[in-house]
Design a protein around this motif. Sequence first.
Motif, PDB file in Angstrom:
ATOM      1  N   UNK A  94      14.141   5.638 -22.729  1.00  4.49           N
ATOM      2  CA  UNK A  94      14.227   5.984 -21.313  1.00  4.49           C
ATOM      3  C   UNK A  94      12.869   6.459 -20.810  1.00  4.49           C
ATOM      4  N   UNK A  95      12.482   5.893 -19.667  1.00  3.40           N
ATOM      5  CA  UNK A  95      11.189   6.208 -19.065  1.00  3.40           C
ATOM      6  C   UNK A  95      11.395   6.787 -17.670  1.00  3.40           C
ATOM      7  N   UNK A  96      10.612   7.790 -17.331  1.00  2.00           N
ATOM      8  CA  UNK A  96      10.596   8.184 -15.933  1.00  2.00           C
ATOM      9  C   UNK A  96       9.370   7.563 -15.275  1.00  2.00           C
ATOM     10  N   UNK A  97       9.479   7.379 -13.972  1.00  2.38           N
ATOM     11  CA  UNK A  97       8.427   6.727 -13.210  1.00  2.38           C
ATOM     12  C   UNK A  97       8.314   7.374 -11.843  1.00  2.38           C
ATOM     13  N   UNK A  98       7.112   7.304 -11.279  1.00  5.15           N
ATOM     14  CA  UNK A  98       6.844   7.919  -9.983  1.00  5.15           C
ATOM     15  C   UNK A  98       6.222   6.904  -9.046  1.00  5.15           C
ATOM     16  N   UNK A  99       6.664   6.927  -7.801  1.00  7.39           N
ATOM     17  CA  UNK A  99       6.126   6.052  -6.769  1.00  7.39           C
ATOM     18  C   UNK A  99       5.643   6.899  -5.604  1.00  7.39           C
ATOM     19  N   UNK A 100       4.332   6.887  -5.385  1.00  8.77           N
ATOM     20  CA  UNK A 100       3.770   7.674  -4.288  1.00  8.77           C
ATOM     21  C   UNK A 100       4.287   7.163  -2.951  1.00  8.77           C
TER      22      UNK A 100
END
Length: 125
Positions: A94-100
Amino acid sequence: QVQLVESGGGLVQAGGSLRLSCAASGRTFSAYAMAWFRQAPGKEREFVGAISRSGDNTYYTDSVKGRFTISRDDARNTVYLQMNSLKPEDTAVYYCAAALRGWYKSVQAYEYNYWGQGTQVTVSS
């Protein structure tokens, strides 16, 4: 720049629960829509769910609706994935990701700017 560090993965029996955490560096955490993806062996990375910048809105893939819940604590720069009623098919990294300035209904990996290193979740039958 945002650095993301996941934690909370592990081995659990089917029907059990886990809570994943993703801690972010930086002082603009609230400017990012946050998401969780997962990748099982031999499969492509898939969208699990996301939360809006305000935290007011969430969006999930159908297979986890009603079982998984995403939340965020901007004071702690952390996003969480509460996983209940786990199934063997939930086994993945499981990966977390961020989108500005991102949108919480963005489901494609390329729409996210930053990624964590991943945490393994294994659900035994």
